[in-house]
Design a protein around this motif. Structure first.
Motif, PDB file in Angstrom:
ATOM      1  N   THR D  16       4.097   7.119  45.220  1.00  0.00           N
ATOM      2  CA  THR D  16       5.382   7.055  45.914  1.00  0.00           C
ATOM      3  C   THR D  16       5.257   7.533  47.353  1.00  0.00           C
ATOM      4  OG1 THR D  16       6.346   7.624  43.790  1.00  0.00           O
ATOM      5  CG2 THR D  16       7.817   7.657  45.692  1.00  0.00           C
ATOM      6  N   ILE D  17       4.493   8.605  47.542  1.00  0.00           N
ATOM      7  CA  ILE D  17       4.347   9.143  48.903  1.00  0.00           C
ATOM      8  C   ILE D  17       3.562   8.186  49.786  1.00  0.00           C
ATOM      9  CG2 ILE D  17       3.290  10.977  50.284  1.00  0.00           C
ATOM     10  CD1 ILE D  17       3.850  12.870  47.895  1.00  0.00           C
ATOM     11  N   ILE D  18       2.442   7.699  49.267  1.00  0.00           N
ATOM     12  CA  ILE D  18       1.539   6.908  50.111  1.00  0.00           C
ATOM     13  C   ILE D  18       2.012   5.481  50.303  1.00  0.00           C
ATOM     14  CG2 ILE D  18      -0.799   6.006  50.323  1.00  0.00           C
ATOM     15  CD1 ILE D  18      -1.832   8.451  48.948  1.00  0.00           C
ATOM     16  N   PHE D  19       2.491   4.838  49.238  1.00  0.00           N
ATOM     17  CA  PHE D  19       2.788   3.419  49.341  1.00  0.00           C
ATOM     18  C   PHE D  19       4.253   3.088  49.592  1.00  0.00           C
ATOM     19  CE2 PHE D  19      -1.388   3.075  47.401  1.00  0.00           C
ATOM     20  CZ  PHE D  19      -1.912   2.000  48.077  1.00  0.00           C
ATOM     21  N   GLU D  20       5.173   4.023  49.309  1.00  0.00           N
ATOM     22  CA  GLU D  20       6.586   3.717  49.511  1.00  0.00           C
ATOM     23  C   GLU D  20       7.117   4.475  50.719  1.00  0.00           C
ATOM     24  OE1 GLU D  20       8.150   1.456  48.116  1.00  0.00           O
ATOM     25  OE2 GLU D  20       6.890   0.974  46.408  1.00  0.00           O
ATOM     26  N   ALA D  21       8.225   3.971  51.258  1.00  0.00           N
ATOM     27  CA  ALA D  21       8.828   4.657  52.400  1.00  0.00           C
ATOM     28  C   ALA D  21      10.269   5.027  52.090  1.00  0.00           C
ATOM     29  CB  ALA D  21       8.754   3.772  53.638  1.00  0.00           C
ATOM     30  N   ASN D  22      10.634   5.006  50.782  1.00  0.00           N
ATOM     31  CA  ASN D  22      12.033   5.267  50.450  1.00  0.00           C
ATOM     32  C   ASN D  22      12.307   6.684  49.927  1.00  0.00           C
ATOM     33  OD1 ASN D  22      10.744   4.907  48.072  1.00  0.00           O
ATOM     34  ND2 ASN D  22      11.832   3.034  47.490  1.00  0.00           N
ATOM     35  N   THR D  23      11.346   7.595  50.085  1.00  0.00           N
ATOM     36  CA  THR D  23      11.596   9.011  49.800  1.00  0.00           C
ATOM     37  C   THR D  23      11.298   9.785  51.079  1.00  0.00           C
ATOM     38  OG1 THR D  23       9.313   9.403  49.109  1.00  0.00           O
ATOM     39  CG2 THR D  23      10.865   8.757  47.392  1.00  0.00           C
ATOM     40  N   PRO D  24      11.888  10.992  51.239  1.00  0.00           N
ATOM     41  CA  PRO D  24      11.598  11.781  52.456  1.00  0.00           C
ATOM     42  C   PRO D  24      10.103  11.997  52.637  1.00  0.00           C
ATOM     43  CG  PRO D  24      13.432  12.746  51.264  1.00  0.00           C
ATOM     44  CD  PRO D  24      12.890  11.660  50.381  1.00  0.00           C
ATOM     45  N   ALA D  25       9.395  12.345  51.571  1.00  0.00           N
ATOM     46  CA  ALA D  25       7.954  12.603  51.675  1.00  0.00           C
ATOM     47  C   ALA D  25       7.213  11.337  52.097  1.00  0.00           C
ATOM     48  CB  ALA D  25       7.418  13.110  50.340  1.00  0.00           C
ATOM     49  N   ILE D 130       7.596   0.899  57.884  1.00  0.00           N
ATOM     50  CA  ILE D 130       8.020   2.266  58.169  1.00  0.00           C
ATOM     51  C   ILE D 130       9.418   2.287  58.777  1.00  0.00           C
ATOM     52  CG2 ILE D 130       7.531   4.320  59.555  1.00  0.00           C
ATOM     53  CD1 ILE D 130       4.579   3.499  59.478  1.00  0.00           C
ATOM     54  N   LEU D 131       9.630   1.421  59.751  1.00  0.00           N
ATOM     55  CA  LEU D 131      10.916   1.424  60.449  1.00  0.00           C
ATOM     56  C   LEU D 131      11.984   0.666  59.672  1.00  0.00           C
ATOM     57  CD1 LEU D 131       9.660   0.965  64.092  1.00  0.00           C
ATOM     58  CD2 LEU D 131      10.147   3.072  62.861  1.00  0.00           C
ATOM     59  N   LYS D 132      11.699   0.310  58.446  1.00  0.00           N
ATOM     60  CA  LYS D 132      12.649  -0.414  57.597  1.00  0.00           C
ATOM     61  C   LYS D 132      13.139  -1.685  58.285  1.00  0.00           C
ATOM     62  CE  LYS D 132      13.737   2.584  54.099  1.00  0.00           C
ATOM     63  NZ  LYS D 132      13.391   2.153  52.747  1.00  0.00           N
ATOM     64  N   LEU D 133      12.253  -2.334  59.021  1.00  0.00           N
ATOM     65  CA  LEU D 133      12.652  -3.532  59.744  1.00  0.00           C
ATOM     66  C   LEU D 133      12.534  -4.740  58.825  1.00  0.00           C
ATOM     67  CD1 LEU D 133      10.850  -2.677  63.062  1.00  0.00           C
ATOM     68  CD2 LEU D 133      13.280  -2.483  62.568  1.00  0.00           C
ATOM     69  N   GLY D 134      13.307  -4.672  57.751  1.00  0.00           N
ATOM     70  CA  GLY D 134      13.219  -5.700  56.718  1.00  0.00           C
ATOM     71  C   GLY D 134      13.390  -7.099  57.274  1.00  0.00           C
ATOM     72  N   GLN D 135      14.358  -7.242  58.175  1.00  0.00           N
ATOM     73  CA  GLN D 135      14.630  -8.571  58.695  1.00  0.00           C
ATOM     74  C   GLN D 135      13.439  -9.113  59.484  1.00  0.00           C
ATOM     75  OE1 GLN D 135      18.365  -8.591  60.667  1.00  0.00           O
ATOM     76  NE2 GLN D 135      18.687 -10.772  60.339  1.00  0.00           N
ATOM     77  N   PHE D 136      12.786  -8.194  60.231  1.00  0.00           N
ATOM     78  CA  PHE D 136      11.607  -8.616  60.975  1.00  0.00           C
ATOM     79  C   PHE D 136      10.518  -9.078  60.016  1.00  0.00           C
ATOM     80  CE2 PHE D 136      13.620  -6.540  64.484  1.00  0.00           C
ATOM     81  CZ  PHE D 136      13.124  -7.184  65.598  1.00  0.00           C
ATOM     82  N   CYS D 252       4.137  -3.145  44.768  1.00  0.00           N
ATOM     83  CA  CYS D 252       3.884  -3.181  43.331  1.00  0.00           C
ATOM     84  C   CYS D 252       3.137  -1.915  42.942  1.00  0.00           C
ATOM     85  CB  CYS D 252       3.040  -4.410  42.999  1.00  0.00           C
ATOM     86  SG  CYS D 252       2.311  -4.349  41.366  1.00  0.00           S
ATOM     87  N   PRO D 253       3.580  -1.202  41.898  1.00  0.00           N
ATOM     88  CA  PRO D 253       2.888   0.033  41.500  1.00  0.00           C
ATOM     89  C   PRO D 253       1.509  -0.261  40.920  1.00  0.00           C
ATOM     90  CG  PRO D 253       5.037  -0.196  40.416  1.00  0.00           C
ATOM     91  CD  PRO D 253       4.719  -1.506  41.033  1.00  0.00           C
ATOM     92  N   GLY D 254       1.296  -1.514  40.532  1.00  0.00           N
ATOM     93  CA  GLY D 254       0.000  -1.850  39.924  1.00  0.00           C
ATOM     94  C   GLY D 254      -1.073  -2.139  40.950  1.00  0.00           C
ATOM     95  N   CYS D 255      -0.727  -2.971  41.960  1.00  0.00           N
ATOM     96  CA  CYS D 255      -1.773  -3.419  42.881  1.00  0.00           C
ATOM     97  C   CYS D 255      -1.384  -3.289  44.352  1.00  0.00           C
ATOM     98  CB  CYS D 255      -2.151  -4.856  42.569  1.00  0.00           C
ATOM     99  SG  CYS D 255      -0.848  -6.031  42.917  1.00  0.00           S
ATOM    100  N   ALA D 256      -0.219  -2.739  44.625  1.00  0.00           N
ATOM    101  CA  ALA D 256       0.208  -2.496  45.995  1.00  0.00           C
ATOM    102  C   ALA D 256       0.526  -3.758  46.790  1.00  0.00           C
ATOM    103  CB  ALA D 256      -0.806  -1.648  46.756  1.00  0.00           C
TER     104      ALA D 256
END
Lengths: 274, 274, 274, 274
Positions: D16-25, D130-136, D252-256
């Motif tokens: 979660t920390i390394i691959f996701e950006a949806n938690t503070p950590a 990182i910048l949550k620039l989903g539309q981009f 993806c939690p399996g293969c990123a």
């Protein structure tokens, strides 16, 4: 319409003269403004030519200051005549009008900034309204809207080209730096990569080793192929838009915003009746 | 059609020879004209090469004057043979025909204007009619019409590029002028900005300061991106126009299949000769 | 299909080996050919590098002649194995195969023509068939067909650009020739105009007078705008074509033509059963 | 969902920390990574400037090694936290992450390879997530998919341009090599042909004979016309795609793998639940 027109306040009169071009006074004002802008640009350019500046320097400086003071007065009058001046000040035209006078004042502190007066060129955009070139404005809007709709994609594309240039520049730096003085550092090599990938090709920096030339050839072919991307993006956007959607270019009396939908009866930015 | 053809007046005869290409005389006239135009262009080019002009100068001058007199006669005959000569004189072809003889006469006053005879190249457009290249003319019209429909947008785009070049040129002037002799004045810097934004990139003027190179890189990327605009505009216009005429619709005598490729000599379904 | 396959004549065997790639022998033949072409190109390039030619000149010449003789034999066998050899000889592949051996023989009379062997590069187009890259061939066909359909328009466009370059070249010649040695003649100025209008911009010739630079700027902006025309033309053609329309790349046993519609059962060029 | 969330294993926490950006950590981790990448790139560029390297060489080298070690640790952690690390290692991001640390270690053996660290620029692509620039990201995907769909055609086109450059380079070599030192060998001439056909036009090599200039003009016009081909290809592909098809950028939690269809509930690469 069927009653007597109520007498306009002086503020409304001022607004009509400064922001509209559909009365004789307003039209004359716009024409005078246009002549001043062109004169001002000519002066700035001539001032930069050493031989001309040596002969007519003081005269040109006087004219420039007269124009700057006139532009400053105009800017103040524009703000006074509006009900919501902040909207104008923060609008594109408002910023251009402000930036067109600032360099003169800054040049008292830092003389070369004086030449940034060339930003006055942007004021020429008003020419389209002055000359009642409504159709040009409409076509221009189609282009601007297609560009706006493509902004994100074009931005991504340019970011991609930039990343590519950074990496390819570093790669060619590794190959060329030992034997070619042109590639004196990575930033310099990145500059070269951008010159090459955009097909500009000054030739002030160019590879001399066989490997450098092979990589350069690859970069050129790449640049030649990927120029297709922004073109495709804009073409698709433009084809979505129809020539028909005309626009209302009457200024809003409230905030001076100029582009309204053809069926708009109230300004969509400030709610003022058009 | 069923009565005897009324005898043509000499004016009508002249018209048929000069303006039409569907009679032997008219065709010969056009071919002779074509040869003269090409010869005339060759002479003008050769005259400009010092070594050749030194040896054959007088001979070439004689030929050129003979051609100019022939073209002048032709121009007069064209006017005489028409019922409404003003329409021809003010038409595109009429102006080209006039401009093709004027430089010779002007060169008596101002010799270098002589080389403007190169405008005779425009007369070559007649070649399409002479060679009966009807299909080329049709395709050419599609392009011309798409260009005409795009004129306003392209004009706005080029005006925008010009404004941009003025401002960016002045900006780079402020940055470079102190240390780089290439950027000797704002007009010179604007010239450089146009060379850069259009991706031509001669390299006769190029920035040397780091900041100048960064701005230049930005201008290149901008030029690389906005070239998409005119392309998008013309593509959209062209795609509006249809050219259905692509296929051979002759029925196959063997199996009556109707759509064949234009280069097919045998039916691809039954092998029968078409 | 349900009877025994009739024994093939030696001509048919030869045809299968040389023109098809769906038997082991045919495949080996094609691979050997491919290796020889690449080797031959490498030799030609290395021969042109003075330092390498000084050391391995005789060896490389021997290899080249061996390859030329092999290619000559192959060309003769191709002609023998076909029922209608003239169709092959006058086809694109036939001409390339012939032109790939001629420079060697011509070089006996005029040595430098030897380097025209680089035309052998065109033989590499066969690689797509050898590697069974059917999908690439199909995509390539779509491009080739869009290009063919655009040929007339592109030709007109290039003729127009050429006429423009002749006139603009002459105009800049009149302006620059007195003071700028670069513009030494009209042909030279036309060369410059083409370099500029196509946005290549070598910089080996560039204007130095203010008027010359203004005209040059105009030419650049023009070139920047009209590049839109061929792009629009090709885009429209490509968008007409669907990815689906696959092509049959089996060679015709009668005339060796390779591209047939997927539903074709007879060659559309010679009527032979496929 | 309706029971208490089961406690995550340390591996899942790490993921979660390394691959996701949806938690503070996770967000802090990504921001720190971004700062390190930019810092690292700045160091590499500054190291290549002789005057700066002379003064701050040792300090910059220390920082670079600290960053390299941090990146190495991060790479190891990424592998540990995944259930199917091989998928990550062989993915685009995995390769970039690996290539971003290798040059430092290689530079111990071959110092110049050190500058290949510029490949770290590719890591910046993460900035969009990182910048949550989903539309981009979505717009970028449209471009990438259009490019992928055009890959075969663009490849064929570039192969064609390369073959053309080989032949035209050899042709101009035959014409120019005797009198022009610039065309010293066929490979050099091919380099020139590519510079010309892509409209880059450095001018470091340019023809001087009349015939060479005529051929060069032809190559320029050709390059000016065929740039239409990739543009047409990409435009057609882009116009096929709709802006609507949004994408799910959750890893993806399996293969990123990061790009999944908006309605996907299982990873299409490894089948893991999303």
């Amino acid at each position: 319409m069927n009653g007597p027109t109520p007498k306009k306040s002086w503020k409304e009169e001022l607004f009509t003269i400064i922001f509209e071009a559909n009365t004789p006074a307003g039209r004359n004002f716009d024409m005078a403004l246009f002549v001043l802008i062109v004169l001002s640009l000519a002066i700035v350019m001539l001032q930069s030519i050493a031989s001309i500046n040596a002969r007519f320097g003081p005269e040109m400086l006087t004219i420039e200051w007269v124009i700057t003071i006139l532009f400053t007065l105009e800017y103040i009058l524009r703000i006074i005549s509006l009900k919501e001046p902040l909207k104008y000040i923060t609008s594109f035209y408002g910023l251009v009008d402000l930036l067109s006078i600032l360099p003169s004042y800054f040049s008292l502190l830092f003389p070369p900034s004086h030449f940034l007066l060339a930003i006055r060129a942007l004021r020429l955009i008003r020419i389209f309204r002055i000359l009642k070139l409504g159709q040009f404005v409409r076509e221009g809007n189609t282009i601007v809207m297609a560009m706006k709709a493509s902004t994100k994609r074009i931005t991504i594309f340019l970011a991609f080209v930039l990343l590519l240039s950074i990496m390819l520049g570093a790669l060619v730096y590794v190959v060329e730096s030992g034997v070619n003085e042109d590639f004196s550092s990575i930033p310099q090599s990145i500059y070269w990569a951008i010159v090459t990938i955009t097909t500009v090709g000054y030739g002030d920096v160019s590879p001399i080793t066989p490997l450098g030339k092979i990589i350069a050839s690859g970069i050129m072919l790449l640049g030649y192929a990927i120029i297709a991307v922004p073109t495709g993006i804009v073409t698709v956007e433009l084809s979505k838009r129809s020539d028909k959607d005309a626009m209302n270019t009457k200024s809003c009396p409230g905030c001076a915003a100029e582009i309204h939908d053809i069926d708009a009866r109230f300004c969509k930015y400030c709610g003022h009746s058009l």
